[in-house]
Design an enzyme around this catalytic site. Structure first.
Site, short mmCIF file in Angstrom:
data_model
loop_
_atom_site.label_atom_id
_atom_site.label_comp_id
_atom_site.label_asym_id
_atom_site.label_seq_id
_atom_site.Cartn_x
_atom_site.Cartn_y
_atom_site.Cartn_z
N ARG A 177 -23.99 7.42 14.05
CA ARG A 177 -23.59 7.51 12.65
C ARG A 177 -22.18 6.95 12.48
NH1 ARG A 177 -28.24 8.48 12.19
NH2 ARG A 177 -29.24 10.25 11.16
N GLN A 182 -6.78 8.35 4.50
CA GLN A 182 -5.68 8.29 5.48
C GLN A 182 -4.31 8.09 4.83
OE1 GLN A 182 -7.21 5.65 9.06
NE2 GLN A 182 -8.41 5.26 7.23
N ARG A 183 -4.32 7.60 3.60
CA ARG A 183 -3.04 7.30 2.94
C ARG A 183 -2.68 8.32 1.87
NH1 ARG A 183 -3.52 1.17 1.59
NH2 ARG A 183 -3.25 1.90 -0.52
N GLY A 189 0.84 -1.20 0.00
CA GLY A 189 0.00 0.00 0.00
C GLY A 189 0.88 1.24 0.00
N THR A 197 4.77 1.91 6.35
CA THR A 197 3.36 1.55 6.39
C THR A 197 2.64 2.54 7.29
OG1 THR A 197 1.68 0.01 7.20
CG2 THR A 197 3.85 -0.23 8.15
N ILE A 198 1.45 2.96 6.88
CA ILE A 198 0.70 3.85 7.77
C ILE A 198 0.31 3.09 9.04
CG2 ILE A 198 -0.17 5.29 5.89
CD1 ILE A 198 -2.95 3.94 6.42
N ASP A 199 0.32 1.74 8.99
CA ASP A 199 -0.12 0.96 10.16
C ASP A 199 0.88 0.97 11.32
OD1 ASP A 199 -2.29 0.32 8.63
OD2 ASP A 199 -1.83 -1.80 8.40
N ARG A 226 -4.90 -3.07 9.86
CA ARG A 226 -5.33 -4.42 9.52
C ARG A 226 -5.14 -5.38 10.70
NH1 ARG A 226 -5.48 -6.79 4.31
NH2 ARG A 226 -4.02 -5.38 3.28
N ARG A 231 0.95 -5.08 -5.04
CA ARG A 231 1.08 -6.09 -3.98
C ARG A 231 1.56 -7.42 -4.58
NH1 ARG A 231 -0.75 -4.10 0.85
NH2 ARG A 231 -2.45 -2.57 0.81
N ASP A 280 5.48 -5.15 5.96
CA ASP A 280 5.88 -6.51 6.30
C ASP A 280 5.90 -7.45 5.10
OD1 ASP A 280 3.15 -6.01 6.45
OD2 ASP A 280 2.77 -7.75 7.72
N ASP A 298 3.25 -1.06 12.11
CA ASP A 298 3.27 -2.33 12.83
C ASP A 298 4.53 -3.16 12.57
OD1 ASP A 298 2.70 -2.99 10.23
OD2 ASP A 298 0.80 -3.99 10.64
O1 F6P Z 1 -1.21 -1.94 5.02
C1 F6P Z 1 -1.63 -0.65 4.89
C2 F6P Z 1 -3.11 -0.58 4.67
O2 F6P Z 1 -3.48 0.78 4.48
C3 F6P Z 1 -3.98 -1.21 5.76
O3 F6P Z 1 -4.20 -0.36 6.85
C4 F6P Z 1 -5.24 -1.53 5.02
O4 F6P Z 1 -5.93 -2.61 5.60
C5 F6P Z 1 -4.74 -1.92 3.67
O5 F6P Z 1 -3.49 -1.29 3.50
C6 F6P Z 1 -5.67 -1.51 2.55
O6 F6P Z 1 -5.18 -2.04 1.38
P1 F6P Z 1 -5.67 -1.65 -0.07
O7 F6P Z 1 -5.09 -0.31 -0.40
O8 F6P Z 1 -5.13 -2.72 -0.94
O9 F6P Z 1 -7.15 -1.58 -0.03
#
Ligand code: F6P
Length: 348
Positions: free
Chosen positions: A272, A280-281, A16, A130-132, A176, A77, A108, A134
């Site tokens: 809601r 976010q990305r 991502g 990674t924005i995560d 995730r 990916r 990862d 992790d």
């Molecule tokens: O791994 C980064 C991430 O933004 C996760 O937070 C999210 O689950 C995933 O990628 C979304 O992936 P895609 O852009 O393939 O929908």
């Protein structure tokens, strides 16, 4: 400028996308030029090495990209370890494109491939992205700070409308496997309840937190939920699409709705849902991510120059250091108890 005699460094961005990738690419090119290397940009992550898609990168090609989101190289990916044929092509293309060293920028999955190929002799340095946030081997990945900033701004905006209507606002954020974005974004935004994969709660426990808040006269609430959260006692991961990507991941989505329905059912509070998704990305990186990406890129080239491949650059406190890829990628970095306890102080 130094003459290009030390060999060719290729760079790829996989998985991502995230804000700060272009800062890394620019830094790699700038440092490589200084130390006497040519640079090749590989298109679309590992796919580009399987297909031999590359373009030369020089100072003009990276000029002006520092504030830009996404990646000028494209990403995918693609997992070249899925088929022996693809793995062979990576090594063949490294040879035919005359690539001596590779900088792999990814999370990862991408760095897991880098680790496996390093064991097979590829001269690669990893950069954690990674924005995560992790990845275990580093205190922080770039992209995370920008995502947290976006989540914080969204929560600020949701607060005013939540208060006006006396509603519960459920905000579904990315994450995730781990709840870093939810925890830090939720803390910064003053969330009243934060739901993360590391800490399953029942819907009754969530509602008890919100009722406590109502009892003290606060008739609106913000609940932040990470997409990978599961209600306690349920094994159900909420997914948008069961289809697996090349690394075996499904597309997550829907936990926000599930939590919101549970809240309305048990409390009667009008609720809601906002799903922040890829917002976010996207877009320009924060100053922090630009600088972290820049420092990572410089360090990656320095490691190559010192003959120290098979490493991942990392943030250790305030210093940029390195760790063997084999040690950095053993497991994920989860939100620890200390963070969870701090967040819980502000629940309800
Ligand atoms: O791994 C980064 C991430 O933004 C996760 O937070 C999210 O689950 C995933 O990628 C979304 O992936 P895609 O852009 O393939 O929908």
């Amino acid at each position: 400028m130094a003459s290009q005699t030390n060999g060719t460094i290729a760079i790829l961005t996989g998985g991502g996308d995230c804000p700060g990738l272009n800062a890394v690419i620019r830094a790699v090119v700038r440092r490589a030029e200084q130390l006497g290397y040519s640079v090749l940009g590989i298109k679309n992550g590992w796919l580009g090495l399987v297909k031999g898609l590359a373009e030369p990168l020089d100072l003009p090609s990276v000029s002006g990209i520092l504030p830009r989101g996404g990646t000028i190289l494209g990403t995918s990916r693609t997992n070249p370890l899925k088929a022996e044929e693809d793995k062979k092509k990576v090594f063949e293309n490294m040879k035919s494109l005359k690539i001596d060293y590779l900088v792999a920028v990814g999370g990862d999955d991408t760095l897991g491939v880098a680790r496996a190929l390093a064991a097979d002799g590829l001269k690669v340095v990893g950069v954690p992205k990674t924005i995560d946030n992790d990845i275990l081997g580093t205190d922080q990945t770039f992209g995370f700070d920008t995502a947290v900033q976006i989540v914080t701004e969204a929560i600020d905006r949701l607060h005013t409308t939540a208060e006006s209507h006396q509603r519960v606002m459920v905000v579904e954020v990315m994450g995730r496997h781990t709840g870093w974005i939810a925890t830090i974004g939720g803390l910064a935004g003053g969330a009243d309840c934060i739901l993360i994969p590391e800490r399953p709660l029942t819907i009754e426990e969530i509602c008890a937190i919100l009722k406590r808040r109502h009892q003290r006269g606060r008739l609106f609430s913000i609940v932040v939920v990470a997409e990978g959260f599961k209600l306690a006692g349920s094994d159900e991961l909420m997914v948008k699409d069961q289809k697996l990507d090349a690394f075996g991941h499904v597309q997550l989505g829907g936990i926000g709705d599930k939590v919101a329905q549970g809240i309305e059912r048990l409390t009667g509070y009008e609720t809601r849902v906002t799903v922040l998704g890829h917002v976010q990305r996207g877009g320009t990186p924060t100053a922090y991510d630009r600088v972290l990406g820049t420092r990572y890129g410089v360090k990656a080239v320095d490691l190559i120059h010192q003959g120290r491949t098979g490493m991942m650059v990392r943030l250790e406190g305030n210093r940029i250091t390195e760790i063997p890829l084999s040690k950095a990628m053993t497991e994920l970095k989860y939100v620890d108890e200390e963070w969870i306890k701090t967040a819980e102080i502000f629940y309800g």
